[in-house]
Design a protein around this motif. Sequence first.
Motif, PDB file in Angstrom:
ATOM      1  N   CYS A 675       0.845  -1.204   0.000  1.00 29.71           N
ATOM      2  CA  CYS A 675       0.000   0.000   0.000  1.00 29.71           C
ATOM      3  C   CYS A 675       0.874   1.245   0.000  1.00 29.71           C
ATOM      4  N   TYR A 676       0.356   2.315  -0.549  1.00 33.35           N
ATOM      5  CA  TYR A 676       1.053   3.601  -0.619  1.00 33.35           C
ATOM      6  C   TYR A 676       2.430   3.436  -1.169  1.00 33.35           C
ATOM      7  N   SER A 677       2.663   2.396  -1.946  1.00 29.82           N
ATOM      8  CA  SER A 677       3.999   2.262  -2.467  1.00 29.82           C
ATOM      9  C   SER A 677       4.113   3.238  -3.604  1.00 29.82           C
ATOM     10  N   GLU A 678       4.991   4.212  -3.428  1.00 29.51           N
ATOM     11  CA  GLU A 678       5.283   5.041  -4.578  1.00 29.51           C
ATOM     12  C   GLU A 678       5.984   4.085  -5.519  1.00 29.51           C
ATOM     13  N   PHE A 679       5.163   3.545  -6.393  1.00 29.28           N
ATOM     14  CA  PHE A 679       5.552   2.395  -7.177  1.00 29.28           C
ATOM     15  C   PHE A 679       6.870   2.620  -7.911  1.00 29.28           C
ATOM     16  N   ASN A 680       6.979   3.788  -8.518  1.00 29.06           N
ATOM     17  CA  ASN A 680       8.186   4.050  -9.306  1.00 29.06           C
ATOM     18  C   ASN A 680       9.454   4.017  -8.460  1.00 29.06           C
ATOM     19  N   VAL A 681       9.322   4.381  -7.161  1.00 32.56           N
ATOM     20  CA  VAL A 681      10.504   4.410  -6.296  1.00 32.56           C
ATOM     21  C   VAL A 681      11.027   3.003  -6.035  1.00 32.56           C
ATOM     22  N   VAL A 682      10.091   2.051  -5.905  1.00 29.55           N
ATOM     23  CA  VAL A 682      10.514   0.710  -5.527  1.00 29.55           C
ATOM     24  C   VAL A 682      10.263  -0.313  -6.619  1.00 29.55           C
ATOM     25  N   VAL A 683      10.040   0.146  -7.841  1.00 28.57           N
ATOM     26  CA  VAL A 683       9.670  -0.805  -8.881  1.00 28.57           C
ATOM     27  C   VAL A 683      10.746  -1.879  -9.042  1.00 28.57           C
ATOM     28  N   ALA A 685      12.636  -3.056  -6.689  1.00 35.07           N
ATOM     29  CA  ALA A 685      12.515  -3.982  -5.559  1.00 35.07           C
ATOM     30  C   ALA A 685      11.311  -4.893  -5.743  1.00 35.07           C
ATOM     31  N   ILE A 686      10.205  -4.330  -6.232  1.00 32.89           N
ATOM     32  CA  ILE A 686       9.006  -5.148  -6.436  1.00 32.89           C
ATOM     33  C   ILE A 686       9.323  -6.242  -7.450  1.00 32.89           C
ATOM     34  N   ASP A 687      10.049  -5.858  -8.459  1.00 29.95           N
ATOM     35  CA  ASP A 687      10.461  -6.827  -9.464  1.00 29.95           C
ATOM     36  C   ASP A 687      11.319  -7.911  -8.808  1.00 29.95           C
ATOM     37  N   ALA A 688      12.230  -7.489  -7.965  1.00 25.01           N
ATOM     38  CA  ALA A 688      13.146  -8.437  -7.328  1.00 25.01           C
ATOM     39  C   ALA A 688      12.432  -9.368  -6.355  1.00 25.01           C
ATOM     40  N   LEU A 689      11.282  -8.948  -5.820  1.00 24.69           N
ATOM     41  CA  LEU A 689      10.532  -9.836  -4.921  1.00 24.69           C
ATOM     42  C   LEU A 689      10.132 -11.107  -5.655  1.00 24.69           C
ATOM     43  N   ASP A 690       9.951 -10.978  -6.982  1.00 22.43           N
ATOM     44  CA  ASP A 690       9.653 -12.125  -7.824  1.00 22.43           C
ATOM     45  C   ASP A 690       8.315 -12.789  -7.469  1.00 22.43           C
ATOM     46  N   ALA A 691       7.381 -11.988  -6.925  1.00 18.44           N
ATOM     47  CA  ALA A 691       6.042 -12.542  -6.658  1.00 18.44           C
ATOM     48  C   ALA A 691       5.328 -12.737  -7.985  1.00 18.44           C
ATOM     49  N   ASP A 692       4.422 -13.707  -8.052  1.00 20.93           N
ATOM     50  CA  ASP A 692       3.694 -13.939  -9.300  1.00 20.93           C
ATOM     51  C   ASP A 692       2.679 -12.830  -9.561  1.00 20.93           C
ATOM     52  N   VAL A 693       2.098 -12.299  -8.496  1.00 22.15           N
ATOM     53  CA  VAL A 693       1.105 -11.232  -8.628  1.00 22.15           C
ATOM     54  C   VAL A 693       1.354 -10.190  -7.537  1.00 22.15           C
ATOM     55  N   THR A 694       1.310  -8.924  -7.922  1.00 20.57           N
ATOM     56  CA  THR A 694       1.501  -7.835  -6.962  1.00 20.57           C
ATOM     57  C   THR A 694       0.279  -6.922  -7.011  1.00 20.57           C
ATOM     58  N   SER A 695      -0.409  -6.737  -5.891  1.00 23.42           N
ATOM     59  CA  SER A 695      -1.487  -5.747  -5.868  1.00 23.42           C
ATOM     60  C   SER A 695      -0.973  -4.519  -5.153  1.00 23.42           C
ATOM     61  N   ILE A 696      -1.348  -3.361  -5.683  1.00 19.26           N
ATOM     62  CA  ILE A 696      -0.808  -2.131  -5.121  1.00 19.26           C
ATOM     63  C   ILE A 696      -1.871  -1.071  -4.972  1.00 19.26           C
ATOM     64  N   GLU A 697      -1.640  -0.194  -4.028  1.00 21.95           N
ATOM     65  CA  GLU A 697      -2.447   1.002  -3.864  1.00 21.95           C
ATOM     66  C   GLU A 697      -2.323   1.803  -5.140  1.00 21.95           C
ATOM     67  N   SER A 698      -3.409   2.406  -5.592  1.00 20.66           N
ATOM     68  CA  SER A 698      -3.260   3.308  -6.728  1.00 20.66           C
ATOM     69  C   SER A 698      -4.469   4.200  -6.862  1.00 20.66           C
ATOM     70  N   ALA A 699      -5.574   3.805  -6.238  1.00 19.27           N
ATOM     71  CA  ALA A 699      -6.789   4.612  -6.403  1.00 19.27           C
ATOM     72  C   ALA A 699      -6.551   6.029  -5.911  1.00 19.27           C
ATOM     73  N   ARG A 700      -5.665   6.170  -4.922  1.00 23.19           N
ATOM     74  CA  ARG A 700      -5.509   7.490  -4.323  1.00 23.19           C
ATOM     75  C   ARG A 700      -4.332   8.273  -4.890  1.00 23.19           C
ATOM     76  N   SER A 701      -3.492   7.629  -5.664  1.00 24.34           N
ATOM     77  CA  SER A 701      -2.418   8.414  -6.279  1.00 24.34           C
ATOM     78  C   SER A 701      -2.622   8.446  -7.782  1.00 24.34           C
ATOM     79  N   ARG A 702      -3.896   8.517  -8.108  1.00 20.56           N
ATOM     80  CA  ARG A 702      -4.402   8.750  -9.461  1.00 20.56           C
ATOM     81  C   ARG A 702      -3.408   8.616 -10.618  1.00 20.56           C
ATOM     82  N   GLY A 703      -3.340   7.427 -11.154  1.00 26.07           N
ATOM     83  CA  GLY A 703      -2.653   7.321 -12.431  1.00 26.07           C
ATOM     84  C   GLY A 703      -1.141   7.249 -12.370  1.00 26.07           C
ATOM     85  N   GLU A 704      -0.558   7.673 -11.229  1.00 27.12           N
ATOM     86  CA  GLU A 704       0.905   7.708 -11.197  1.00 27.12           C
ATOM     87  C   GLU A 704       1.493   6.319 -11.419  1.00 27.12           C
ATOM     88  N   ILE A 705       0.776   5.308 -10.909  1.00 31.57           N
ATOM     89  CA  ILE A 705       1.294   3.963 -11.043  1.00 31.57           C
ATOM     90  C   ILE A 705       1.245   3.508 -12.495  1.00 31.57           C
TER      91      ILE A 705
END
Length: 786
Positions: A675-683, A685-705
């Motif tokens: 949640c509240y992951s400024e996605f671009n900052v940790v993209v 790291a998220i990639d490196a987690l190697d999870a099959d599916v990642t759900s993220i907060e985005s409704a509140r940071s309109r489109g940035e993700i």
Amino acid sequence: QTTQTTPTTATAPTSASVPVAPLPAATPVGYPRIGPDRELKKAEEAYWAGRIDRAEFAARTRDLRRATRERLAALGLDAAAAAPESFSLYDQVLDAALAVGIVPDRFASVVGADGTVDDDGLFALARGTAEQPPLEMTKWFDTNYHYLVPEIGPDTDLHLASHRAIDLFRESLEDGAGTRPVLVGPLTLLLLAKAQDGAPAGFDPLDRLDDVVGVYAELLARLAEAGAPWVQLDEPALAADQRLAPSALADLLQRSVGRLAAAAERPRLLVTTPYGGIGDLLPALLATGAEAVHLDLTRGELPTTAQLAGVDTVQLVAGLVEGRSVWRSELPTAAARLAELRRRVTEAGGEAGEIVVSTSVSLQHVPHTLERESSLPAELTATLAFADEKIAEIVTLADGSVEPGAADGPRSVPRTFEGVRVDSVRERAAAVTAADAEREEYAVRAEAQRRALGLPDLPTTTIGSFPQVGEVRAARAAHRRGTLDDTGYVQAMKDEIARVIALQEDLGLDVLVHGEPERNDMVQYFAENLEGFATTEHGWVQSYGSRCTRPSILFGDVHRPAPITVDWATYAQSLTPRPVKGMLTGPVTILAWSFVRDDQPLGDTAAQVGLALRDEVTDLEAAGIRIVQVDEPALRELLPLRESDHADYLDWSVRSFRLATSGVEAATQIHTHLCYSEFNVVVGAIDALDADVTSIESARSRGEILEALEPGAFPRGIGPGVWDIHSPRVPGAEEIAEQLRSARAVVDAGRLWVNPDCGLKTRGYAETEASLRHLVQATREVRAEA
Ligand code: GLN
Ligand code: ZN
């Protein structure tokens, strides 16, 4: 809260004409504001629900502030300006934004005829309205506190739109010697702000610095007029890496704090720099003309004599006591560092005797007091300090009674009791190999999972929790108290799980959850079921607004004595042919939302937690659970403020997650949620987690993700949240469909998941059902368009 205007033309005594005492010898940067019994939360929730009226609400918050001021005076902060005024109805950043009139155009209607925003207007900005989503909320530096992101444009009408700071100060004089008003400083305020929608490209909130500083100057004059001898400006942005070079920051400091300090009518200024060291920015800060400067000396180093050039006209406030941990300070070490600081200040021509002892950061991140805890082990208690105990520490350090020890000694009291070191845990961690953190290639996994799960395109799911209805909470509480036996408790939880599974089938969701009714809190639940943690009774801290959490204390080596979630998950799975997701909290989040031992590297602690969770993940798989979600909402939050520390952090945090999740077969699908992951900052790291599916907060940071999700940027499954569950607002199906269409433009349908942007625990059933129906309906529409 009164909101009437006071005349702008009143003449104030200048700081030069009124003799003002220096800051007293000890003062913290800030203090918890929720109240030892969460009085603030309770009053707010009652007010929002209409159970109490405005007058009763005002009376309750008034009582809370009086009690807080009395408490601080009793702790020794009884001189004028000794106690920071830490009260805020919702958030200190919102308070500062309102003080200078940063109200986005979309909320123009909350500004009254007199130009001010009242409490209801403040709550509208914070919580949203039927028409408008609230201000975006995001983490306050690397803490678990959230602030509201101010939205500003080139034409925002900046003016004194709130007199809260003045009212609070006047009120504090009724209660005693008068507090020290605290404001988020102008530089930090604008560095944390964002351009409002529709602002011209290239507009930068900092473009409004001069205008904003003008309003601060007016506010300071009003505070001087009200008799405030000191005002504190918090400038934590100085301690965090910013997009600006240090030299640019130094110029901006001069243009903001420097300009405020040059005014004739103002209180004395204390500028604080919590959350890290400011290094070579110190001379620029000392040159602004502020009368006092605070430094975080727990994360930051002691300043060198050269950095102290200019200290002769400034009172130094030494943040020697860690304000965000719960560990008791090793006072002899702190005393030795204070002595060394005195020596350097003297060498630089300053007044060593004037140094004030303080905390590194506001105590808003720790619970009120240890006094009320009755169930913690005595040996552990002896090593702990909450807010009140930390104030006692700074008062003790300031009175000079502590014999200095070694300046490089331990910063906190060493812990040596049972459970702190467990040999079997250490041996297992030492034997870990690289292969333990690797799964098959994603392509192989994706194919195996496609066959095993048979999900449609745009699969729908939720993040885990369902609304925690009264009966569920009551059953948990009764079980804890012992009035409901184990059998009765298990039955109550099973009934709830069955209800939630039936509801999800009825709604038509594809991947179901058991709803987490047995969990009071996503971290505390695991802390209670793992060894190495202690749980407090009253240790609440504010997360945002009225939301509080009760972090557990991770003091020892972590291991799992028995399976934790397997029975609940398998029961849920037994009720439905659709896949049920197992639900765990990840190692980084467990660390981030606990008070963690400081006697070994965080990475070592994270690996222990990762291994304990690995056992749980493989047990779930063995019990027939085909999807396991390991939540890491705090991945972004623990990211160090300085870029130079990122690589090391990402290395151990990613590794701990992969240790937890790499013990399963290719066909088992691993999800994670952020949640509240400024996605671009940790993209990365998220990639490196190697999870099959990642759900993220985005409704509140309109489109940035979506911007960050350019085609091909993220190769695995992704579910950008389409419903902001932090607001009571129900999104329409068409609105959700629109979000899905824009997401599908950058992510192919096989990898795009449809989900709310966080767990539903805090929502009611009415809006949950309505929103999820819209979500499923929108998904069907968009699927049909393909
Ligand atoms: N699974 C958790 C829930 O749904 C996730 C919560 C969170 O991300 N903070 O409650
Ligand atoms: Zn979340």
